[in-house]
Design an enzyme around this catalytic site. Structure first.
Site, PDB file in Angstrom:
ATOM      1  N   ASP A  77       0.888  -1.164   0.000  1.00 26.31           N
ATOM      2  CA  ASP A  77       0.000   0.000   0.000  1.00 26.31           C
ATOM      3  C   ASP A  77       0.930   1.219   0.000  1.00 26.31           C
ATOM      4  OD1 ASP A  77      -2.195   1.824   0.734  1.00 26.31           O
ATOM      5  OD2 ASP A  77      -1.292   1.764   2.730  1.00 26.31           O
ATOM      6  N   ASP A  87      -0.213   5.146   0.932  1.00 27.00           N
ATOM      7  CA  ASP A  87      -0.491   6.165   1.958  1.00 27.00           C
ATOM      8  C   ASP A  87      -0.618   5.538   3.344  1.00 27.00           C
ATOM      9  OD1 ASP A  87      -2.278   7.426  -0.679  1.00 27.00           O
ATOM     10  OD2 ASP A  87      -0.680   8.579   0.260  1.00 27.00           O
ATOM     11  N   GLU A  96      -0.855  11.282   4.970  1.00 26.43           N
ATOM     12  CA  GLU A  96      -2.209  11.862   5.074  1.00 26.43           C
ATOM     13  C   GLU A  96      -2.265  13.198   5.822  1.00 26.43           C
ATOM     14  OE1 GLU A  96      -4.428   8.799   2.959  1.00 26.43           O
ATOM     15  OE2 GLU A  96      -4.610  10.931   3.377  1.00 26.43           O
ATOM     16  N   GLY A 154      -9.680  10.462  -2.953  1.00 29.19           N
ATOM     17  CA  GLY A 154      -9.835  11.899  -2.681  1.00 29.19           C
ATOM     18  C   GLY A 154     -11.131  12.473  -3.210  1.00 29.19           C
ATOM     19  N   LYS A 155     -11.509  12.066  -4.411  1.00 27.61           N
ATOM     20  CA  LYS A 155     -12.762  12.581  -4.999  1.00 27.61           C
ATOM     21  C   LYS A 155     -13.952  12.128  -4.145  1.00 27.61           C
ATOM     22  CE  LYS A 155     -11.922  10.754  -9.116  1.00 27.61           C
ATOM     23  NZ  LYS A 155     -10.519  10.382  -9.026  1.00 27.61           N
ATOM     24  N   GLU A 156     -13.887  10.874  -3.746  1.00 27.81           N
ATOM     25  CA  GLU A 156     -14.966  10.322  -2.918  1.00 27.81           C
ATOM     26  C   GLU A 156     -15.018  11.010  -1.553  1.00 27.81           C
ATOM     27  OE1 GLU A 156     -13.609   7.385  -5.949  1.00 27.81           O
ATOM     28  OE2 GLU A 156     -12.659   8.793  -4.576  1.00 27.81           O
ATOM     29  N   ARG A 157     -13.841  11.415  -1.061  1.00 28.39           N
ATOM     30  CA  ARG A 157     -13.770  12.080   0.254  1.00 28.39           C
ATOM     31  C   ARG A 157     -14.386  13.481   0.176  1.00 28.39           C
ATOM     32  NH1 ARG A 157      -8.230  10.962   1.563  1.00 28.39           N
ATOM     33  NH2 ARG A 157      -9.085   8.883   1.735  1.00 28.39           N
ATOM     34  N   THR A 206      -2.765   0.631  -4.371  1.00 24.44           N
ATOM     35  CA  THR A 206      -3.156   1.816  -3.609  1.00 24.44           C
ATOM     36  C   THR A 206      -4.407   2.462  -4.173  1.00 24.44           C
ATOM     37  OG1 THR A 206      -2.471   4.075  -3.019  1.00 24.44           O
ATOM     38  CG2 THR A 206      -1.576   3.186  -5.055  1.00 24.44           C
ATOM     39  N   ASN A 214       0.707  10.335  -7.801  1.00 23.46           N
ATOM     40  CA  ASN A 214       1.160  10.505  -6.408  1.00 23.46           C
ATOM     41  C   ASN A 214       2.191   9.429  -6.054  1.00 23.46           C
ATOM     42  OD1 ASN A 214      -0.742  12.488  -6.360  1.00 23.46           O
ATOM     43  ND2 ASN A 214      -2.182  11.412  -5.008  1.00 23.46           N
TER      44      ASN A 214
HETATM   45  C1  XBP Z   1      -5.171   6.314   0.664  1.00 24.62           C
HETATM   46  C2  XBP Z   1      -6.350   6.988   0.086  1.00 24.62           C
HETATM   47  C3  XBP Z   1      -6.132   8.050  -0.936  1.00 24.62           C
HETATM   48  C4  XBP Z   1      -5.401   9.222  -0.310  1.00 24.62           C
HETATM   49  C5  XBP Z   1      -5.587  10.476  -1.130  1.00 24.62           C
HETATM   50  O1  XBP Z   1      -4.795   5.358  -0.283  1.00 24.62           O
HETATM   51  O2  XBP Z   1      -7.462   6.641   0.421  1.00 24.62           O
HETATM   52  O3  XBP Z   1      -7.413   8.475  -1.372  1.00 24.62           O
HETATM   53  O4  XBP Z   1      -5.968   9.477   0.961  1.00 24.62           O
HETATM   54  O5  XBP Z   1      -5.154  10.255  -2.453  1.00 24.62           O
HETATM   55  P1  XBP Z   1      -3.909   4.044   0.125  1.00 24.62           P
HETATM   56  P2  XBP Z   1      -6.092  10.722  -3.662  1.00 24.62           P
HETATM   57  O6  XBP Z   1      -3.845   3.955   1.644  1.00 24.62           O
HETATM   58  O7  XBP Z   1      -4.662   2.903  -0.512  1.00 24.62           O
HETATM   59  O8  XBP Z   1      -2.562   4.304  -0.480  1.00 24.62           O
HETATM   60  O9  XBP Z   1      -6.594  12.103  -3.302  1.00 24.62           O
HETATM   61  O10 XBP Z   1      -5.214  10.703  -4.878  1.00 24.62           O
HETATM   62  O11 XBP Z   1      -7.185   9.690  -3.700  1.00 24.62           O
HETATM   63 MG    MG Z   2      -2.972   3.187   3.328  1.00 23.98          MG
END
Ligand code: XBP
Ligand code: MG
Length: 254
Positions: free
Chosen positions: A10, A12, A19, A54-57, A123, A129
Site C-alpha cells: 500500500d 499512503d 495523510e 480523494g474525490k470520494e472524500r 493503492t 502521487n
Molecule cells: C489512501 C487513500 C487516498 C489518499 C488520497 O490510499 O485513500 O485516497 O488518501 O489520495 P492508500 P487521492 O492507503 O490505498 O494508499 O486524493 O489521490 O485519492
Molecule cells: Mg494506506
C-alpha cells in the site's frame, strides 16, 4: 505451501505517512484556491478518512458534513475539478521532499530486491502521487522496481474492496498465497484480506485504533537495526526489525 515470491505495498500510511501533513494540506490549498472557506483540520480529516479516494472524500464532505451547501453543478464534476487541483498541490509537496519514507521502508525494499522478491503497489491514491513519491524518495529509477503500480481509478471499486489487489495479482500472474501485503488502515486490511493476502500492518496516528483482526502481524513500524519495532499484535519471533528472512518466516508460519 507456496514460497514467498512477491511483496505488495500500500502507499499512503504504509510507504510514507502522507495523510496528515500531505494530502490534508493539499486539499486545504485547493479549497483556498477555489475560494471555499473549508478547513479540513487534523481531527476532521481523520473522520473523512473513513472513505478512500480523494474525490470520494470531497463528495462525502459535501453530502454528509456540510449543511445545505449550494452547488449549481453535478457534485461528481465539482469534486473531480477540485481534486485535480488538490493533486497538483500534493505533487508540489512531494517534489519539495516534504514527505519522507517511513522507518525501514527503503532498507526493506532494497533487501527484497537483493533477495529476488518481486515488488508491486496496490493503492487507492492517484497514480502520479505514487511515481512522484518514489522519485522524490528513492530516485526516478525506483519506479521500475515495482512490476505493477495498481493505483486509483484503475479498478471500479476502491478499498476496502479487494479489486486493486486482485488486479495487481492478475497482472503479475501470481496467486495470493505466494505474496504478502503491507497495509496501514482498516480499509486497507479489509481489502488485502478480501483478496486472500496475508497482511503485515504498520499503524500510524490515524489508524492506531483500527481493528486489524485477521492481519498476520501488527507493528508500529518496520524498524531499523538500531531502531526496534513494537509488536502491537501477532508474533514476530526473535526479530526486532522487519527483514526478508522475517517475512519469509511470517509467510510460512501464519
Ligand atoms: C489512501 C487513500 C487516498 C489518499 C488520497 O490510499 O485513500 O485516497 O488518501 O489520495 P492508500 P487521492 O492507503 O490505498 O494508499 O486524493 O489521490 O485519492
Ligand atoms: Mg494506506
Amino acid at each position: 505451501m507456496s514460497k514467498l515470491e512477491a511483496l505488495i505495498f500500500d502507499v499512503d500510511g504504509t510507504l510514507a505517512d502522507t495523510e496528515r501533513d500531505g494530502h490534508r494540506v493539499a486539499f486545504n490549498q485547493a479549497f483556498k484556491e477555489a475560494g471555499l472557506d473549508w478547513d479540513w483540520t487534523v481531527e476532521l480529516y481523520g473522520e473523512l478518512l473513513q472513505v478512500t479516494g480523494g474525490k470520494e472524500r470531497i463528495r462525502l464532505y459535501v453530502e454528509k458534513f456540510l449543511e445545505n451547501f449550494q452547488l449549481d453543478e453535478d457534485v461528481t464534476e465539482f469534486a473531480a475539478r477540485l481534486h485535480k487541483r488538490k493533486t497538483y498541490f500534493y505533487l508540489e509537496l512531494l517534489q519539495s521532499g516534504a514527505i519522507p519514507l517511513r522507518s525501514g521502508v527503503e532498507r526493506l525494499i532494497n533487501e527484497a530486491r537483493e533477495a529476488g522478491l518481486r515488488l508491486a503497489i496496490s493503492t487507492t491514491t492517484t497514480p502520479a502521487n505514487v511515481t512522484y513519491l518514489l522519485s522524490a524518495t528513492l530516485g526516478k529509477e525506483s519506479i521500475d522496481w515495482f512490476e505493477v503500480i495498481a493505483a486509483g481509478d484503475i479498478v471500479p471499486a476502491k478499498k476496502p474492496a479487494p479489486d486493486i489487489y486482485d488486479w495487481a495479482l492478475e497482472q503479475m500472474n501470481l496467486k495470493p498465497e505466494a505474496c504478502l501485503a503491507f497495509e496501514d488502515s482498516l480499509n486497507g486490511v479489509k481489502s488485502s484480506l478480501a483478496a486472500n493476502l496475508k497482511t503485515l500492518i504498520t499503524v500510524n496516528g490515524y489508524t492506531k485504533d483500527d481493528d486489524f483482526s485477521g492481519a498476520a502481524l501488527v507493528l508500529d513500524q518496520y524498524g531499523e537495526p538500531d531502531e526496534s519495532f513494537t509488536v502491537l499484535d501477532g508474533d514476530a519471533g526473535s526479530y526486532d526489525y522487519v527483514t526478508v528472512d522475517m517475512l519469509k518466516e511470517l509467510h510460512a508460519n501464519t
